[in-house]
Design a protein around this motif. Sequence first.
Motif, PDB file in Angstrom:
ATOM      1  N   ARG A 113       9.496 -20.571  49.630  1.00  0.00           N
ATOM      2  CA  ARG A 113      10.262 -20.025  50.629  1.00  0.00           C
ATOM      3  C   ARG A 113      10.940 -18.807  50.522  1.00  0.00           C
ATOM      4  N   LEU A 114      11.436 -18.465  49.326  1.00  0.00           N
ATOM      5  CA  LEU A 114      12.084 -17.241  49.099  1.00  0.00           C
ATOM      6  C   LEU A 114      11.197 -16.256  48.953  1.00  0.00           C
ATOM      7  N   LEU A 115      10.071 -16.358  48.484  1.00  0.00           N
ATOM      8  CA  LEU A 115       8.884 -15.352  48.414  1.00  0.00           C
ATOM      9  C   LEU A 115       8.754 -14.912  49.807  1.00  0.00           C
ATOM     10  N   THR A 116       8.528 -15.818  50.744  1.00  0.00           N
ATOM     11  CA  THR A 116       8.213 -15.638  52.215  1.00  0.00           C
ATOM     12  C   THR A 116       9.329 -14.598  52.737  1.00  0.00           C
ATOM     13  N   VAL A 117      10.450 -15.057  52.528  1.00  0.00           N
ATOM     14  CA  VAL A 117      11.709 -14.404  53.222  1.00  0.00           C
ATOM     15  C   VAL A 117      11.788 -12.955  52.385  1.00  0.00           C
ATOM     16  N   ALA A 118      11.535 -12.842  51.391  1.00  0.00           N
ATOM     17  CA  ALA A 118      11.407 -11.684  50.876  1.00  0.00           C
ATOM     18  C   ALA A 118      10.481 -10.544  51.408  1.00  0.00           C
ATOM     19  N   ASP A 173       9.261 -10.827  54.255  1.00  0.00           N
ATOM     20  CA  ASP A 173       9.582 -10.713  55.785  1.00  0.00           C
ATOM     21  C   ASP A 173      10.591  -9.489  55.721  1.00  0.00           C
ATOM     22  N   ARG A 207      12.252 -23.774  59.029  1.00  0.00           N
ATOM     23  CA  ARG A 207      13.341 -24.369  58.300  1.00  0.00           C
ATOM     24  C   ARG A 207      13.975 -25.331  58.799  1.00  0.00           C
TER      25      ARG A 207
END
Length: 57
Positions: free
Chosen positions: A2-7, A9, A53
Amino acid sequence: MRLLTVALDVALAVIGLGFFIYGDVATNRTVRVIGVIVVTVAIVGGAILAVTRERDT
């Protein structure tokens, strides 16, 4: 994950904003339009992340 996806984005939004600002300063309409499209894709991606989320919790 999830952190990688947010980064990714956030990076997409920053790149799109950079294109938009460069296109505005250089008065290049095509680059400005590409910037708007990339920022729009980043906003839609962020909205999808927010919805998924809430569903996960």
